[in-house]
Design an enzyme around this catalytic site. Structure first.
Site, short mmCIF file in Angstrom:
data_model
loop_
_atom_site.label_atom_id
_atom_site.label_comp_id
_atom_site.label_asym_id
_atom_site.label_seq_id
_atom_site.Cartn_x
_atom_site.Cartn_y
_atom_site.Cartn_z
CE1 TYR A 88 -0.46 6.94 -2.93
CE2 TYR A 88 1.27 5.85 -1.69
CZ TYR A 88 0.62 6.09 -2.88
OH TYR A 88 1.04 5.46 -4.04
CG ASP A 106 -1.30 1.35 4.99
OD1 ASP A 106 -0.19 0.82 5.17
OD2 ASP A 106 -1.64 1.86 3.91
CE LYS A 127 6.52 3.28 1.92
NZ LYS A 127 6.96 3.83 0.66
N1 PMP Z 1 0.50 2.37 2.44
C1 PMP Z 1 1.24 3.40 2.85
C2 PMP Z 1 0.93 4.04 4.19
C3 PMP Z 1 2.26 3.91 2.06
O1 PMP Z 1 2.98 4.96 2.47
C4 PMP Z 1 2.54 3.27 0.83
C5 PMP Z 1 3.66 3.73 -0.09
N2 PMP Z 1 4.30 4.87 0.22
C6 PMP Z 1 1.74 2.19 0.45
C7 PMP Z 1 0.74 1.76 1.28
C8 PMP Z 1 1.99 1.51 -0.86
O2 PMP Z 1 3.16 0.78 -0.81
P1 PMP Z 1 3.93 0.39 -2.17
O3 PMP Z 1 4.43 1.67 -2.74
O4 PMP Z 1 4.99 -0.54 -1.70
O5 PMP Z 1 2.92 -0.25 -3.04
#
Ligand code: PMP
Length: 445
Positions: free
Chosen positions: A150, A243, A271
């Site tokens: 994700y 990521d 985060k």
């Molecule tokens: N990459 C990863 C690995 C994530 O877990 C998330 C969100 N959970 C995102 C990108 C997207 O981040 P955001 O919700 O702040 O857009």
């Protein structure tokens, strides 16, 4: 249990119903089924402190969602709150650049080993920019990402299916049309075939994007595959993008790059580093980050930006409050010299191992996988009632089901949480909502 939970969350449901007409909130119908209709709503909360949240009915819950993994020190953590309040007194306007941005960039560089750092507002935005700069620098068009990952809501990554012959990502989500997916390859995570495919298509592939450990699958930590990916991408002028929106500043201050001793070309963060305020970060090698600003140059000589740039921008990209919160998070992490994260990881491992042992002993068809302080239940069947029973018993886990521990989840709380989870399983069994495994049946764990 259905009636009891409905009664417990009466005001959350009332609120949801009242505002549904004007508040378009996908979470309020996530996973809708007729059977679970009465339990389909998002908990409405107006108070959070430490490891706890309180809903509008006044119920207190142990929070295992922790701001979707953005809260590492517990809710409303005073040193962080003070840092935000101090900055609020100084300035929270954007326009000129905040003096905190440069400082934060250099602190992140020191903490993680990245050469350069650029700020955005969310993980999604960071991933989007990372892919753009990878394409700009490599002058190639295709991206690779993996099943089970994700990466947020950027359109070229929004599908779970591919064409089994070409591996091109396939339209599944209405509005994410095939043309936007045509330059995305979706491959199996961790497989030799994926490595072969990347090798065969190296001249088309600009970037391989991966969550080093997938948050939806934290039990799989494919360090050998990641090392192979690193070699393969390096040899073939493909950008390797880690990521680390979840793993960054959580598994280790240096994230998975440090934990697995693998240097990616580009890393995305979000985060935890934002301390609960919105942030997205693209960091990594100058070779790639230079595509944002043309690279380094000096005043007073003949130097000039020398790298062709792509376009990046955003009104709130260096928001002073997010910069101040991030600096405080980093300062607190640095002060503990890795101990804080290592202890939290160890506490999570003990907690998960103890539960897995007890699940097995008692024959519950459930297990837990974890990576650092992130964990997920593995439950049989499509719908599983565990989360509802836990909510009834005062434990909150959001619809995406990733669970996070924070430093506020102290040993006393973890042992009552363990009891709570085991009690919830027993209650499910006694209501006929979960079937105990026969002694000799092999278990999931
Ligand atoms: N990459 C990863 C690995 C994530 O877990 C998330 C969100 N959970 C995102 C990108 C997207 O981040 P955001 O919700 O702040 O857009």
């Amino acid at each position: 249990m259905f009636e009891d939970l409905s009664a417990k969350n009466k005001l959350s449901k009332k609120h949801t119903q009242h505002f549904r007409r004007c508040l378009a909130l996908n979470r309020n119908s996530a996973g809708f089924t007729n059977e679970l209709k009465e339990l389909t709503y998002t908990l409405v909360c107006d108070k959070a402190e430490g490891a706890y949240i309180w809903d509008v009915d006044g119920n207190k819950y142990i929070d295992l969602t922790m701001g979707f993994g953005s809260i590492l020190f517990g809710h409303n953590y005073l040193p962080l709150r003070n840092a935000i309040e101090e900055q609020l007194k100084i300035n929270w306007s954007v326009g000129p650049i905040s003096p905190l941005a440069g400082k934060l960039a250099s602190e992140i560089s020191k903490a993680t080993g990245v050469e350069r750092v650029a700020f955005f507002n969310s993980g999604t935005e960071a991933v989007m920019v990372a892919l753009r700069i990878a394409k700009a620098v490599t002058r190639k068009n295709y991206i690779v990402y993996f099943k089970g990952s994700y990466h947020g809501t950027f359109d070229p990554l929004l599908t779970l299916k591919n064409n089994p012959v070409t591996n091109v990502a396939k339209e599944v989500v209405p509005g994410v049309t095939q043309s936007i997916l045509n330059e995305s390859y979706l491959l199996e995570y961790g497989s030799e075939e994926s490595l072969d495919f990347i090798k065969r298509n190296k001249d088309k592939i600009a970037a391989v994007l991966t969550e080093p450990v997938q948050s939806r699958n934290p039990g799989v930590q494919p360090v050998r595959f990641l090392k192979q990916l690193r070699e393969l991408t390096e040899e073939n002028s493909i950008a390797l993008i880690f990521d680390e929106v979840i793993t960054g500043f959580r598994i280790d201050v240096g994230g998975c790059q440090k934990y697995f001793d693998i240097k990616a070309d580009i890393v995305t963060y979000g985060k935890v580093i934002g301390g609960g305020l919105p942030i997205g970060i693209v960091a990594g090698k100058s070779k790639f980050l230079d595509a944002t600003d043309g690279g380094c140059w000096q005043y007073g000589d003949s130097s000039a930006p020398s790298v062709k740039t792509t376009f990046v921008a955003g009104t709130f990209c260096h928001h002073p409050l997010a910069m101040a919160a991030s600096l405080k998070v980093l300062e607190m992490l640095n002060d503990t010299g890795d101990n804080l994260l290592h202890n939290l990881n160890a506490a999570t491992a003990n907690f998960c191992n103890a539960l897995n042992t007890n699940f097995k002993k008692r024959g519950y068809p459930i297990s837990i996988n974890h990576f650092g302080s992130l964990f997920r239940f593995i439950t049989p069947g499509k719908t599983n009632m565990l989360y509802y029973q836990l909510l009834l018993n005062g434990v909150y886990i959001w619809e995406g089901r990733n669970c996070f521990l924070s430093t506020a989840h102290d040993p006393g709380l973890l042992s009552s949480l363990e009891e709570n989870i085991l009690l919830s399983c027993e209650q499910l069994v006694s209501q006929g909502l979960m079937k105990r495994k026969a002694q000799n049946e092999s278990l999931l764990i």
